[in-house]
Design an enzyme around this catalytic site. Structure first.
Site, mmCIF file in Angstrom:
data_model
loop_
_atom_site.group_PDB
_atom_site.id
_atom_site.type_symbol
_atom_site.label_atom_id
_atom_site.label_comp_id
_atom_site.label_asym_id
_atom_site.label_seq_id
_atom_site.Cartn_x
_atom_site.Cartn_y
_atom_site.Cartn_z
ATOM 1 N N GLU A 1 0.838 -1.195 0.000
ATOM 2 C CA GLU A 1 0.000 0.000 0.000
ATOM 3 C C GLU A 1 0.872 1.243 0.000
ATOM 4 O OE1 GLU A 1 -1.130 0.247 4.733
ATOM 5 O OE2 GLU A 1 -2.450 -0.907 3.423
ATOM 6 N N CYS A 2 0.405 2.249 -0.683
ATOM 7 C CA CYS A 2 1.063 3.549 -0.827
ATOM 8 C C CYS A 2 2.496 3.372 -1.336
ATOM 9 C CB CYS A 2 0.978 4.337 0.466
ATOM 10 S SG CYS A 2 1.099 6.120 0.176
#
Length: 168
Positions: A32-33
């Site tokens: 994520e990210c």
């Protein structure tokens, strides 16, 4: 923050190759990210330099000086994934200074995301085989089955690998 270490990440060809190989083999991988950005094809920094990342996703990302997204979100899984079943809702947030700017081939979006304030939905969550990534920081505690489903996906992969080795 892969953008701060893009050159070092790009220069570690063995690690990039290993992660991509495991992704192709079907090992569950979740990013994520910044982790999502590392799983993409490449990253363009603030100076316009492009660095190769793992290439698990056929996506390029680029950095900006200004904030691109901020806020609480709710993801609804559109299909079964390594973190849950179709229809599951998982809360999270976004906070990033980068964006996707090139998707070179069709890729599955496996969830829709609604902003808490306006409720507008957009497609998010990219999945290739069992590699899942997104800008969204999910709060696994908001959907207790999420962590269980990821561990179950990992156990399934391990069992598949054992079975392959036993037949060789």
């Amino acid at each position: 923050y892969p953008e701060l270490f893009a050159e070092q990440l790009a220069s570690n060809k063995d690690l990039r190759h290993h992660i991509r190989t495991k992704s192709i083999e079907g090992m569950p991988i979740y990013g994520e990210c910044g982790g999502f950005m590392y799983l993409c094809r490449d990253l363009c920094d603030l100076d316009g330099n492009t660095f190769p990342m793992t290439g698990c996703f056929p996506i390029s990302t680029r950095m900006f000086h200004r904030l691109k997204s901020l806020g609480y979100r709710e993801a609804t899984l559109r299909k079964d994934t390594i973190i849950g079943s179709k229809g599951n809702k998982i809360k999270g947030h976004e906070f990033h200074y980068s964006e996707i700017f090139d998707v070179s081939e069709k890729i599955d979006n496996v969830y829709t995301v609604a902003a808490r304030m306006d409720g507008n939905r957009k497609e998010e969550g990219f999945q290739v085989k069992r590699t899942l990534g997104s800008y969204l920081h999910l709060h696994f505690g908001s959907q207790p089955d999420t962590a269980y489903e990821f561990v179950k996906s990992c156990a399934l992969f391990k069992a598949e690998r054992i079975k392959i080795h036993e037949t060789q």
